[in-house]
Design a protein around this motif. Structure first.
Motif, PDB file in Angstrom:
ATOM      1  N   ASN A   1       0.846  -1.329  -0.089  1.00 48.92           N
ATOM      2  CA  ASN A   1      -0.002   0.033   0.060  1.00 48.92           C
ATOM      3  C   ASN A   1       0.851   1.096   0.085  1.00 48.92           C
ATOM      4  OD1 ASN A   1      -1.580   2.164   1.639  1.00 48.92           O
ATOM      5  ND2 ASN A   1      -3.113   0.939   0.615  1.00 48.92           N
ATOM      6  N   PRO A   2       0.450   2.293  -0.878  1.00 47.58           N
ATOM      7  CA  PRO A   2       1.425   3.453  -0.861  1.00 47.58           C
ATOM      8  C   PRO A   2       1.407   4.278   0.510  1.00 47.58           C
ATOM      9  CG  PRO A   2      -0.115   3.417  -2.866  1.00 47.58           C
ATOM     10  CD  PRO A   2      -0.520   2.348  -1.810  1.00 47.58           C
ATOM     11  N   GLY A   3       0.377   4.137   1.279  1.00 45.02           N
ATOM     12  CA  GLY A   3       0.507   4.859   2.421  1.00 45.02           C
ATOM     13  C   GLY A   3       1.456   4.146   3.510  1.00 45.02           C
TER      14      GLY A   3
ATOM     15  N   ASN B   1      -2.971   9.405   9.452  1.00 44.56           N
ATOM     16  CA  ASN B   1      -3.475  10.220   8.032  1.00 44.56           C
ATOM     17  C   ASN B   1      -2.997   9.480   6.868  1.00 44.56           C
ATOM     18  OD1 ASN B   1      -4.401  12.097   9.881  1.00 44.56           O
ATOM     19  ND2 ASN B   1      -2.853  13.481   9.387  1.00 44.56           N
ATOM     20  N   LEU B   2      -1.554   8.864   6.879  1.00 48.28           N
ATOM     21  CA  LEU B   2      -1.191   8.070   5.700  1.00 48.28           C
ATOM     22  C   LEU B   2      -1.936   6.848   5.413  1.00 48.28           C
ATOM     23  CD1 LEU B   2       2.535   9.055   6.010  1.00 48.28           C
ATOM     24  CD2 LEU B   2       1.225   9.797   4.104  1.00 48.28           C
ATOM     25  N   VAL B   3      -2.108   6.231   6.341  1.00 49.19           N
ATOM     26  CA  VAL B   3      -2.843   4.786   6.419  1.00 49.19           C
ATOM     27  C   VAL B   3      -4.283   5.097   5.765  1.00 49.19           C
ATOM     28  CG1 VAL B   3      -4.105   3.078   7.621  1.00 49.19           C
ATOM     29  CG2 VAL B   3      -1.635   3.547   8.408  1.00 49.19           C
ATOM     30  N   VAL B   4      -5.171   5.934   6.234  1.00 54.96           N
ATOM     31  CA  VAL B   4      -6.327   6.229   5.588  1.00 54.96           C
ATOM     32  C   VAL B   4      -6.228   6.840   4.400  1.00 54.96           C
ATOM     33  CG1 VAL B   4      -8.476   7.449   6.036  1.00 54.96           C
ATOM     34  CG2 VAL B   4      -7.200   6.762   8.200  1.00 54.96           C
ATOM     35  N   ASP B   5      -5.274   7.369   4.156  1.00 52.96           N
ATOM     36  CA  ASP B   5      -5.169   7.919   2.489  1.00 52.96           C
ATOM     37  C   ASP B   5      -4.888   6.967   1.490  1.00 52.96           C
ATOM     38  OD1 ASP B   5      -4.710   9.911   0.547  1.00 52.96           O
ATOM     39  OD2 ASP B   5      -2.720   9.365   0.779  1.00 52.96           O
ATOM     40  N   GLY B   6      -3.953   5.780   2.172  1.00 52.21           N
ATOM     41  CA  GLY B   6      -3.843   4.534   1.619  1.00 52.21           C
ATOM     42  C   GLY B   6      -4.976   3.940   1.207  1.00 52.21           C
ATOM     43  N   LEU B   7      -5.909   3.802   2.493  1.00 52.81           N
ATOM     44  CA  LEU B   7      -7.135   3.050   2.175  1.00 52.81           C
ATOM     45  C   LEU B   7      -8.080   3.711   0.899  1.00 52.81           C
ATOM     46  CD1 LEU B   7      -7.867   2.384   5.780  1.00 52.81           C
ATOM     47  CD2 LEU B   7      -7.586   0.593   4.112  1.00 52.81           C
TER      48      LEU B   7
ATOM     49  N   GLN C   1      -7.050   5.556  -1.486  1.00 54.52           N
ATOM     50  CA  GLN C   1      -6.502   5.385  -2.697  1.00 54.52           C
ATOM     51  C   GLN C   1      -6.909   3.803  -3.221  1.00 54.52           C
ATOM     52  OE1 GLN C   1      -2.103   6.269  -3.539  1.00 54.52           O
ATOM     53  NE2 GLN C   1      -2.319   7.609  -1.680  1.00 54.52           N
ATOM     54  N   SER C   2      -6.849   2.896  -2.356  1.00 55.05           N
ATOM     55  CA  SER C   2      -7.029   1.497  -2.907  1.00 55.05           C
ATOM     56  C   SER C   2      -8.669   1.413  -2.895  1.00 55.05           C
ATOM     57  CB  SER C   2      -6.703   0.495  -1.856  1.00 55.05           C
ATOM     58  OG  SER C   2      -7.002   0.661  -0.610  1.00 55.05           O
TER      59      SER C   2
ATOM     60  N   PHE D   1      -4.408  -4.125   7.554  1.00 56.19           N
ATOM     61  CA  PHE D   1      -5.303  -3.802   6.033  1.00 56.19           C
ATOM     62  C   PHE D   1      -5.844  -5.227   6.051  1.00 56.19           C
ATOM     63  CE2 PHE D   1      -2.749  -0.297   5.575  1.00 56.19           C
ATOM     64  CZ  PHE D   1      -3.425   0.556   4.822  1.00 56.19           C
ATOM     65  N   SER D   2      -5.370  -6.334   6.184  1.00 63.98           N
ATOM     66  CA  SER D   2      -6.172  -7.578   5.929  1.00 63.98           C
ATOM     67  C   SER D   2      -7.251  -7.694   6.809  1.00 63.98           C
ATOM     68  CB  SER D   2      -5.281  -8.801   6.414  1.00 63.98           C
ATOM     69  OG  SER D   2      -4.967  -8.868   7.609  1.00 63.98           O
ATOM     70  N   LEU D   3      -7.506  -7.170   7.756  1.00 65.12           N
ATOM     71  CA  LEU D   3      -8.789  -7.008   8.648  1.00 65.12           C
ATOM     72  C   LEU D   3      -9.809  -6.343   7.948  1.00 65.12           C
ATOM     73  CD1 LEU D   3      -7.426  -6.935  12.175  1.00 65.12           C
ATOM     74  CD2 LEU D   3      -8.227  -8.831  11.075  1.00 65.12           C
ATOM     75  N   GLY D   4      -9.436  -5.110   7.536  1.00 67.31           N
ATOM     76  CA  GLY D   4     -10.406  -4.070   7.030  1.00 67.31           C
ATOM     77  C   GLY D   4     -11.018  -4.655   5.453  1.00 67.31           C
ATOM     78  N   GLU D   5      -9.816  -5.550   4.783  1.00 60.90           N
ATOM     79  CA  GLU D   5     -10.295  -6.017   3.566  1.00 60.90           C
ATOM     80  C   GLU D   5     -11.368  -7.221   3.896  1.00 60.90           C
ATOM     81  OE1 GLU D   5     -10.712  -7.023  -0.397  1.00 60.90           O
ATOM     82  OE2 GLU D   5      -9.725  -5.170   0.612  1.00 60.90           O
ATOM     83  N   ALA D   6     -11.016  -8.009   4.808  1.00 56.68           N
ATOM     84  CA  ALA D   6     -12.128  -9.097   5.101  1.00 56.68           C
ATOM     85  C   ALA D   6     -13.480  -8.730   5.544  1.00 56.68           C
ATOM     86  CB  ALA D   6     -11.234  -9.967   6.049  1.00 56.68           C
ATOM     87  N   MET D   7     -13.311  -7.474   6.305  1.00 58.86           N
ATOM     88  CA  MET D   7     -14.719  -7.151   6.775  1.00 58.86           C
ATOM     89  C   MET D   7     -15.530  -6.553   5.560  1.00 58.86           C
ATOM     90  SD  MET D   7     -13.647  -5.297  10.266  1.00 58.86           S
ATOM     91  CE  MET D   7     -15.392  -4.464  10.476  1.00 58.86           C
TER      92      MET D   7
END
Length: 587
Positions: free
Chosen positions: A54-56, A157-163, A165-166, A456-462
């Motif tokens: 992920n870019p973030g 902030n960068l983590v959420v921005d990465g989310l 983007q994806s 990120f895997s938890l968010g993707e699974a949800m």
């Protein structure tokens, strides 16, 4: 929904419980969850490992090098020395702490900012006669608020921005968050300016002559072959130390308290001093005194290569459930514990029997490479090293700041993405030797990177299983308005970030917030911003945010001190955010 959704929910709940109640390392918990999701077929291997590309996440890793360059050159101390000055009272002192801290935290890792400001503020507070306990919680809060002002100000902030983007192929700009971050900084900073002095303790009065919030006991033994045998306390130069005072002498089975200046020293006397961490350094310079702690003599480090280090126990310290002796501390870390301070007060008794807790501040004698080796580990939150053999290269501090400025301008102008600008800045730090390659590697916190990427895997699974949508439906009882749901999302995220990591809280709440927006038929952006800011707004608990934990020991704080100032601070920031978000990012 199929069984995968309920399996995902079970894994997420297990992760939350483990993060809250267990001492298992955070990266181990989240990597185990990732493995479980892949093995059970909820996610494919590519989906499970997507967070690592992920870019973030990559931006966060790269910015560690930029922040390390600023740290190695002493850029923050360089700025602090020019901005702190001579305040007239506590309020002016607070203003001089809040302003530079928040500005620096907007453009670099706030943990690094706080780590470098702590020793500067401690020394400065003694010079201007302001208790450090009045300044260090505001230091942490200012760093948190400053980090919300730009996209690179905090990893959340960068983590959420990465989310973003994806999920939506949408990139935020460097100053997209300033419209909300700056008002929050002004509101929060104003609250600290007017109320921090009243709400925070004055712990300096306990040992006025030391002028320091940390209190240690330092035990030394009179060398039987040394020059101090037969001398009085005053003749030995032990009466007027700058950083400590002699409390008692252990002589055989006798304890001599209220020691008079004309008391003669005998071979084998154990002297107990109480003072600031510098007291240990001061005693080491007196010929004829040896450390009473036997572990020091067992260190496989030459005396001239040793230094004193203060370290704060982190949430993932390996020996939290064991005594210092049982944890094999000396063997594991090649460091001897001279003393332990908890909530600003020294812990009495035999050092080997002490059971360490999160937030305890240790005074260590160890090798000169200890700071470089362990400052990127989660065992310790290092505060300062005394007698550091490698002082910052202050001559390169202006250049390091120019590199940071160039990175910000390139990103803000749109010429380069934040990741590309960070790559260039990190390369410039290495090429110009603001930081060496070896130190750059050490400063990339792989544990944090692993935690974020695995989360990120938890968010993707949800999202994939529909569980995020189901949770959104459970929360939307009674057909509530978007504004009420925004408040619920914000409060839930705030609660999560107080008990688990801020990045994990943001990643878990992101799909839920997006699902709520979709079911309401409104734009998702206000809810995403609410998650982003609430995940960073950790003021109530010292364990909720790393900078809070870092100032706990040096400030001599107790959990109640954070509650007293953190609850009103959290309420003010939460209300301001919930009111302003819809006006900046419309539903």
């Amino acid at each position: 929904m199929g069984y995968e959704a309920y399996l995902t929910l079970a894994i997420v709940m297990a992760v939350l419980i483990a993060l809250i109640v267990s001492n298992i390392a955070t990266d181990v918990i989240l990597m185990s969850a990732l493995a479980a999701l892949v093995i059970t077929g909820v996610l494919t291997p590519l989906e499970g490992l997507a967070g690592f590309s992920n870019p973030g996440v990559m931006t966060i890793a790269t910015l560690y090098i930029v922040a390390a360059g600023l740290k190695e050159t002493g850029a923050i101390q360089w700025i602090a020395g020019r901005l702190l000055g001579q305040p007239n009272g506590v309020r002016q002192g607070l203003a001089k702490v809040i302003m530079p801290t928040s500005v620096m935290s907007a453009f670099m890792n706030n943990t690094a900012v706080v780590a470098m400001f702590i020793p500067s503020i401690q020394e400065w507070s003694k010079r201007v006669n302001i208790p450090a306990s009045k300044l260090l919680i505001p230091l942490s809060y200012a760093a948190i608020l400053g980090g919300t002002c730009t996209l690179i100000g905090t990893s959340t902030n960068l983590v959420v921005d990465g989310l973003m983007q994806s999920t939506f192929d949408y990139k935020m700009g460097m100053f997209s968050l300033t419209w909300l971050g700056l008002p929050l900084l002004l509101v929060g900073g104003t609250f600290l300016y007017f109320f921090a002095d009243r709400l925070l303790p004055d712990r300096q009065g306990t040992i006025e002559q030391l002028g320091n919030a940390r209190e240690y006991s330092v035990d030394v033994i009179v060398d039987e072959n040394g020059p101090l045998v037969g001398k009085t306390i005053e003749e030995a130069g032990l009466r007027n130390l700058s950083f400590g005072y002699l409390v008692e002498i252990h002589r055989g089975s006798r304890i001599l308290s209220a020691v008079a200046p004309d008391t003669q020293l005998q071979a084998g006397d154990e002297l107990v001093f109480i003072g600031a961490p510098e007291c240990a350094r001061e005693l080491r310079q007196i010929h004829g005194l040896n450390p009473a702690n036997g572990d020091v003599d067992k260190l496989k480090i030459a005396s001239h290569e040793r230094c004193l280090v203060e370290a704060v126990i982190g949430p993932e310290f390996v020996g939290l459930e064991q005594s210092i002796k049982d944890s094999r501390f000396r063997t594991r870390f090649q460091a001897a514990i001279l003393s332990v301070s908890r909530n600003g007060q020294r812990i009495t008794g035999k050092i080997g029997d002490i059971r360490l807790q999160v937030g305890d501040t240790l005074l260590l004698e160890t090798g000169q490479d200890f700071v470089g080796q362990y400052r990127s580990r989660r065992d310790f939150l290092l505060v300062s090293a005394m007698n550091d053999s490698t002082p910052p290269a202050f001559s390169k501090a202006p250049f390091a700041l120019y590199v940071l400025l160039g990175m910000v301008l390139l990103s803000a102008s749109g010429l380069l993405s934040i990741l590309e600008a960070a790559f260039l800045a990190a390369g410039a730090m290495l090429v110009t030797r603001c930081i060496s390659v070896t130190k750059a590697r050490r400063n990339i916190d792989l544990t944090v990177i692993t935690v974020i990427a695995a989360s990120f895997s938890l968010g993707e699974a949800m999202t994939k299983t529909g569980m995020a949508e189901q949770i959104a439906q459970w929360l939307m009882f009674g057909g509530m308005s978007p504004w009420v749901m925004l408040a619920i999302v914000y409060v839930l995220t705030t609660l999560f970030t107080e008990v688990i990591t801020n990045n994990a809280a943001a990643i878990l709440m992101f799909p839920i917030a997006v699902s709520i927006a979709q079911q309401l038929g409104v734009d998702h952006m206000p809810f995403v911003i609410a998650v982003m800011f609430a995940a960073s707004a950790s003021f109530i608990m010292p364990l909720g945010y790393q900078t809070n934990l870092m100032v706990m020991g040096p400030g001599g704080y107790q959990t109640s001190d954070f509650l007293k100032i953190g609850i009103p601070m959290s309420i003010i920031v939460s209300v301001t955010s919930i009111v302003l978000i819809p006006f900046i990012w419309a539903f």
